[in-house]
Write a protein that holds these residues in place. Structure first.
Motif, PDB file in Angstrom:
ATOM      1  N   THR A  82       0.608  -1.258   0.013  1.00  0.00           N
ATOM      2  CA  THR A  82       0.069   0.049   0.061  1.00  0.00           C
ATOM      3  C   THR A  82       1.045   1.236  -0.132  1.00  0.00           C
ATOM      4  OG1 THR A  82      -1.554   1.302   1.308  1.00  0.00           O
ATOM      5  CG2 THR A  82      -0.235  -0.177   2.689  1.00  0.00           C
ATOM      6  N   THR A  83       0.438   2.232  -0.658  1.00  0.00           N
ATOM      7  CA  THR A  83       1.160   3.464  -0.648  1.00  0.00           C
ATOM      8  C   THR A  83       0.965   4.314   0.863  1.00  0.00           C
ATOM      9  OG1 THR A  83      -0.847   4.669  -1.286  1.00  0.00           O
ATOM     10  CG2 THR A  83       0.647   4.140  -3.102  1.00  0.00           C
ATOM     11  N   LYS A  84       0.097   3.606   1.489  1.00  0.00           N
ATOM     12  CA  LYS A  84       0.097   4.066   3.220  1.00  0.00           C
ATOM     13  C   LYS A  84       0.895   3.016   3.774  1.00  0.00           C
ATOM     14  CE  LYS A  84      -4.488   5.748   2.072  1.00  0.00           C
ATOM     15  NZ  LYS A  84      -6.191   5.421   2.250  1.00  0.00           N
ATOM     16  N   ALA A  86       3.608   1.074   6.076  1.00  0.00           N
ATOM     17  CA  ALA A  86       4.564   1.700   7.440  1.00  0.00           C
ATOM     18  C   ALA A  86       6.099   1.370   7.023  1.00  0.00           C
ATOM     19  CB  ALA A  86       3.965   1.152   8.463  1.00  0.00           C
ATOM     20  N   GLN A 111     -10.728   0.652   4.415  1.00  0.00           N
ATOM     21  CA  GLN A 111      -9.996   0.886   5.728  1.00  0.00           C
ATOM     22  C   GLN A 111      -9.924  -0.724   6.438  1.00  0.00           C
ATOM     23  OE1 GLN A 111      -8.165   3.561   6.513  1.00  0.00           O
ATOM     24  NE2 GLN A 111      -7.198   2.108   8.305  1.00  0.00           N
ATOM     25  N   HIS A 114      -7.349  -2.767   5.038  1.00  0.00           N
ATOM     26  CA  HIS A 114      -6.122  -2.265   5.641  1.00  0.00           C
ATOM     27  C   HIS A 114      -5.890  -2.727   6.932  1.00  0.00           C
ATOM     28  CE1 HIS A 114      -3.087   0.925   6.205  1.00  0.00           C
ATOM     29  NE2 HIS A 114      -3.016   0.874   4.803  1.00  0.00           N
ATOM     30  N   ASP A 115      -6.932  -2.603   8.207  1.00  0.00           N
ATOM     31  CA  ASP A 115      -6.791  -2.663   9.271  1.00  0.00           C
ATOM     32  C   ASP A 115      -6.512  -4.196   9.650  1.00  0.00           C
ATOM     33  OD1 ASP A 115      -6.819  -0.069   9.998  1.00  0.00           O
ATOM     34  OD2 ASP A 115      -8.936  -0.131  10.287  1.00  0.00           O
ATOM     35  N   ARG A 120       2.061  -3.693   6.667  1.00  0.00           N
ATOM     36  CA  ARG A 120       1.651  -2.911   5.705  1.00  0.00           C
ATOM     37  C   ARG A 120       2.916  -2.448   5.062  1.00  0.00           C
ATOM     38  NH1 ARG A 120      -0.914  -2.607   9.585  1.00  0.00           N
ATOM     39  NH2 ARG A 120      -2.929  -3.164  10.091  1.00  0.00           N
ATOM     40  N   ILE A 122       5.070  -0.571   1.807  1.00  0.00           N
ATOM     41  CA  ILE A 122       5.382   0.249   0.619  1.00  0.00           C
ATOM     42  C   ILE A 122       6.559  -0.067  -0.214  1.00  0.00           C
ATOM     43  CG2 ILE A 122       6.484   2.010   2.096  1.00  0.00           C
ATOM     44  CD1 ILE A 122       4.860   4.185   0.607  1.00  0.00           C
ATOM     45  N   ARG A 130       2.700   9.136  -8.169  1.00  0.00           N
ATOM     46  CA  ARG A 130       1.646   8.327  -7.309  1.00  0.00           C
ATOM     47  C   ARG A 130       1.661   7.155  -7.056  1.00  0.00           C
ATOM     48  NH1 ARG A 130      -2.195   9.975 -10.667  1.00  0.00           N
ATOM     49  NH2 ARG A 130      -2.628   7.880 -11.401  1.00  0.00           N
ATOM     50  N   SER A 131       1.947   6.182  -7.989  1.00  0.00           N
ATOM     51  CA  SER A 131       2.034   4.869  -7.733  1.00  0.00           C
ATOM     52  C   SER A 131       2.623   4.068  -9.030  1.00  0.00           C
ATOM     53  CB  SER A 131       0.687   4.471  -7.406  1.00  0.00           C
ATOM     54  OG  SER A 131      -0.287   4.300  -8.234  1.00  0.00           O
TER      55      SER A 131
END
Length: 167
Positions: A82-84, A86, A111, A114-115, A120, A122, A130-131
């Motif tokens: 994900t681009t979000k 960690a 979300q 994701h959770d 996670r 990157i 962007r990606s």
């Protein structure tokens, strides 16, 4: 062997490229529906070409069905790309049975998905872009996971390669 997992893919050509990647590198693919296109044998053959005969894939009707399968199979960690993320890809320590999850091309994952990920991750890239394309992200990630876990497929030696090595 790590598995490639696609969450509600939007673009049939990307899914076809990822199925081809799975065929070439010997990893299974999990497709979590619904897809943004009709999911049928004809489309699979058109997008993955004859590589579809060399990959094991499973279609899950939705996120709940995928999670039921994970629980029944005692599957490995869910690693969301994900681009979000960690953790940068190069700092993450892959395991042999990781499930490498990639979100929708246009929206990623909700979300709640994701959770629910165990990790996670990157792929580092320049800030002004962007990606990456979904299939490119899958290839980069799978290559690193296979490298770390020592699971690259064995190369077939051709007569030309054998002859060249003897010279």
């Amino acid at each position: 062997m790590p598995r490639l997992c696609l969450y509600q893919p939007d673009i049939a050509a990307n899914m076809g490229s990822i199925l081809r990647l799975g065929a070439c590198l010997g990893t299974d693919c999990e497709i979590i529906g619904p897809c943004g296109f009709p999911f049928d044998d004809a489309r699979l053959r058109r997008t993955a070409m004859d590589y579809i005969d060399h990959v094991t894939y499973r279609y899950h009707t939705g996120w709940d069905a995928f999670n039921d399968w994970r629980a029944n199979e005692n599957a490995g960690r869910l690693v969301l790309l994900t681009t979000k993320g960690a953790t940068p890809l190069h700092d993450f320590h892959f395991q042999t049975d990781d499930l490498l999850l990639f979100g929708r091309e246009g929206a990623g994952v909700p979300q709640a998905v994701h959770d629910s990920a165990d990790a996670r991750v990157i792929i580092p890239m320049r800030a002004e872009v962007r990606s990456l394309n979904l299939a490119q992200s899958a290839a980069i990630t799978l290559a690193e996971a296979l490298r770390q876990t020592g699971q690259w497929p064995q190369m077939a030696h051709t007569e030309t390669a054998t002859t060249a090595a003897q010279d």
